[in-house]
Design a protein around this motif. Structure first.
Motif, PDB file in Angstrom:
ATOM      1  N   LYS A 146     -29.344  60.052 -29.551  1.00 52.46           N
ATOM      2  CA  LYS A 146     -29.427  60.792 -28.280  1.00 52.46           C
ATOM      3  C   LYS A 146     -30.185  60.041 -27.195  1.00 52.46           C
ATOM      4  N   SER A 147     -31.353  59.514 -27.536  1.00 45.93           N
ATOM      5  CA  SER A 147     -32.174  58.873 -26.502  1.00 45.93           C
ATOM      6  C   SER A 147     -31.529  57.604 -25.956  1.00 45.93           C
ATOM      7  N   GLY A 150     -28.036  58.980 -24.069  1.00 44.52           N
ATOM      8  CA  GLY A 150     -28.328  59.775 -22.891  1.00 44.52           C
ATOM      9  C   GLY A 150     -29.111  59.050 -21.818  1.00 44.52           C
ATOM     10  N   SER A 407     -38.930  70.636 -24.716  1.00 44.03           N
ATOM     11  CA  SER A 407     -37.486  70.387 -24.780  1.00 44.03           C
ATOM     12  C   SER A 407     -37.176  68.899 -24.613  1.00 44.03           C
ATOM     13  N   GLN A 410     -38.010  67.170 -27.804  1.00 48.77           N
ATOM     14  CA  GLN A 410     -36.986  67.503 -28.793  1.00 48.77           C
ATOM     15  C   GLN A 410     -35.723  66.678 -28.551  1.00 48.77           C
ATOM     16  N   PHE A 411     -35.387  66.447 -27.278  1.00 47.09           N
ATOM     17  CA  PHE A 411     -34.219  65.619 -26.947  1.00 47.09           C
ATOM     18  C   PHE A 411     -34.432  64.186 -27.424  1.00 47.09           C
ATOM     19  N   GLN A 414     -34.751  62.787 -33.204  1.00 53.28           N
ATOM     20  CA  GLN A 414     -33.493  62.955 -33.919  1.00 53.28           C
ATOM     21  C   GLN A 414     -33.686  62.604 -35.385  1.00 53.28           C
ATOM     22  N   ASN A 420     -25.119  62.130 -33.313  1.00 49.19           N
ATOM     23  CA  ASN A 420     -24.757  63.007 -32.200  1.00 49.19           C
ATOM     24  C   ASN A 420     -23.577  62.432 -31.433  1.00 49.19           C
ATOM     25  N   THR A 425     -24.331  64.850 -26.308  1.00 50.00           N
ATOM     26  CA  THR A 425     -25.616  64.335 -25.813  1.00 50.00           C
ATOM     27  C   THR A 425     -25.700  64.448 -24.301  1.00 50.00           C
ATOM     28  N   SER A 428     -25.989  68.155 -23.180  1.00 43.34           N
ATOM     29  CA  SER A 428     -27.328  68.725 -23.422  1.00 43.34           C
ATOM     30  C   SER A 428     -28.357  68.162 -22.453  1.00 43.34           C
ATOM     31  N   LEU A 429     -28.221  66.884 -22.066  1.00 43.34           N
ATOM     32  CA  LEU A 429     -29.149  66.278 -21.095  1.00 43.34           C
ATOM     33  C   LEU A 429     -28.972  66.917 -19.726  1.00 43.34           C
ATOM     34  N   LEU A 432     -30.372  70.455 -19.783  1.00 43.75           N
ATOM     35  CA  LEU A 432     -31.832  70.421 -19.844  1.00 43.75           C
ATOM     36  C   LEU A 432     -32.437  70.153 -18.475  1.00 43.75           C
TER      37      LEU A 432
END
Length: 434
Positions: A146-147, A150, A407, A410-411, A414, A420, A425, A428-429, A432
């Motif tokens: 994700k990181s 995203g 949040s 949490q993003f 993983q 993901n 991803t 959700s970014l 958020l």
């Protein structure tokens, strides 16, 4: 048979193979003479007493004398041993049979699964892709983290570095990328690592699954030349599949061990040491390897991740500094985030992807910029918030950052076993940040 016919038949055959002679040996270099050789020629040294053989490369020539760096250890060899030209040279076997296997830099299996069927040979050393034949990086390359997907979005054909100190989590992140990457072929090069880490990486980080994966291994107990050319051999494997029009993930651990191998070779040949003892050849070797990755017009692409070990978390290390200037982005792992329990511990504020802005949507870009801004405000005011000196309402944007802190963390976190989807991803970014 008439004597003249027999003479002609014998003269047409070459029953003599020229050879040279070893005149001096030390721990890392063999000095020989008696052969007409060129730089980078491969030679075979044969012991006169035990008949054991080893292969080496010509790395320096001084008149009639030439110097050989061996690929293996040279216990048992002595002056007077014979030196032959190696006809195969710097070519290694290639083919579909390499998929799912663990091999050494000469593509010899070390996984105990029998011989490998290969269809052709390819040179270890090749010129990088011509600058004018490189394709534009305009497609997203999803890695399932994700990181990265995203906030540090990678493109097909991009070269990125993973910079981290020891014990921060490089191997875990590598495993996540190999398992989650959207690539039909994956090439993993483990250069200069401990032998214990090889089966651990396969079982723990890859779950024992080597489907569509080739793993090239040169451990820390191998010779410096074996470690050096292990990286080039792995890149040749990636190029073989790229030339077939496939998108290849290439991941190498680590560039630092690769540079250390060249440092040993260079210092043994008398090169002057510069910063941290690295000779100039260690720094010039990095672009020769890294520039071979990329996207080529009319063919496939090699998306490469190179891990760089930064001793003492020092980003000014000469290898880290040189690598950062060559690569198209860098992912920095933070020991502080590890201590806070955030895995993978990617420090998004110190990391960057140079092609991200060209391959993502406008909404994604705006969400990523806002995430960085809010996270920066949290870091800048962290002490005030912790001691209770900040009054809510003083800064609406900081209030928003505080409200979204959990949040956002949490993003960034993983589970190592999860993958993901890129679309999930990004969605959700955006949600958020809105």
């Amino acid at each position: 048979m008439p004597f003249s016919s027999l003479k002609e038949k014998l003269s047409s055959q070459n029953y003599y193979e020229p050879f040279g002679e070893v005149v001096k040996i030390n721990a890392t270099v063999i000095t020989a003479r008696g052969l007409n050789v060129s730089i980078s020629d491969m030679v075979k040294i044969v012991s006169n007493t035990t008949e054991q053989e080893t292969v080496g490369m010509v790395t320096e020539i001084d008149g009639a004398t030439f110097y050989i760096t061996p690929f293996s250890f040279i216990d048992g060899f002595s002056s007077g041993d014979r030196v032959f030209m190696d006809q195969e040279g710097m070519n290694i076997p290639m083919g579909e049979g390499l998929l799912g296997r663990v091999v050494n830099p000469f593509m010899q299996p070390i996984d105990g699964k029998g011989m490998i069927n290969t269809s052709q040979f390819s040179p270890i050393i090749k010129a990088p892709i011509s600058a004018m034949k490189r394709g534009m990086i305009d497609e997203v390359f999803s890695v399932g983290v994700k990181s990265i997907d995203g906030l540090l979005t990678c493109g097909k054909g991009q070269k990125l570095g993973i910079f981290a100190g020891s014990g921060v989590g490089k191997s875990t992140l590598m495993g996540m990328i190999v398992r989650g990457a959207d690539a039909p072929i994956k090439v993993v090069a483990l250069i200069g690592e401990r032998g214990r880490e090889i089966p651990e990486f396969i079982e723990k980080n890859l779950g024992g699954d080597l489907t569509n994966t080739v793993m090239i291994v040169a451990t820390s107990d191998d010779s410096p030349l074996m470690r050096k050319y292990g990286a080039f051999a792995a890149m040749s494997v990636a190029e073989h599949f790229k030339d077939k029009g496939l998108d290849v993930l290439f991941i190498m651990d680590s560039v630092t061990r690769f540079a250390m191998a060249q440092r040993e070779i260079g210092l043994a040949l008398g090169e002057p040491p510069t910063s941290k003892g690295y000779p100039p050849s260690s720094l010039t070797l990095l672009p020769q390897l890294m520039e071979r990755a990329g996207k080529e017009e009319g063919k496939g692409s090699i998306t490469a991740f190179f891990t760089v070990l930064i001793e003492g978390d020092d980003m000014s290390d000469p290898i880290a500094d040189q690598s950062r200037s060559i690569l198209d982005g860098h992912i920095v792992l933070s020991r502080e985030l590890t201590d806070f329990g955030i895995y993978p511990p990617i420090h998004v504020l110190n990391s960057a992807s140079r092609v991200m802005n060209d391959i993502i949507t406008k909404e994604h870009f705006q969400a990523a910029i806002k995430f960085r801004r809010l996270y920066t405000m949290l870091k800048e005011n962290e002490m005030l918030i912790r001691i209770g000196a900040y009054t809510k309402g003083s800064d609406p944007e900081l209030d928003e950052a505080i409200g979204k802190k959990a949040s956002m963390e949490q993003f960034m976190s993983q589970d190592a076993t999860l993958r993901n989807k890129y679309e999930d991803t990004v969605d959700s970014l955006i949600k958020l940040m809105n």
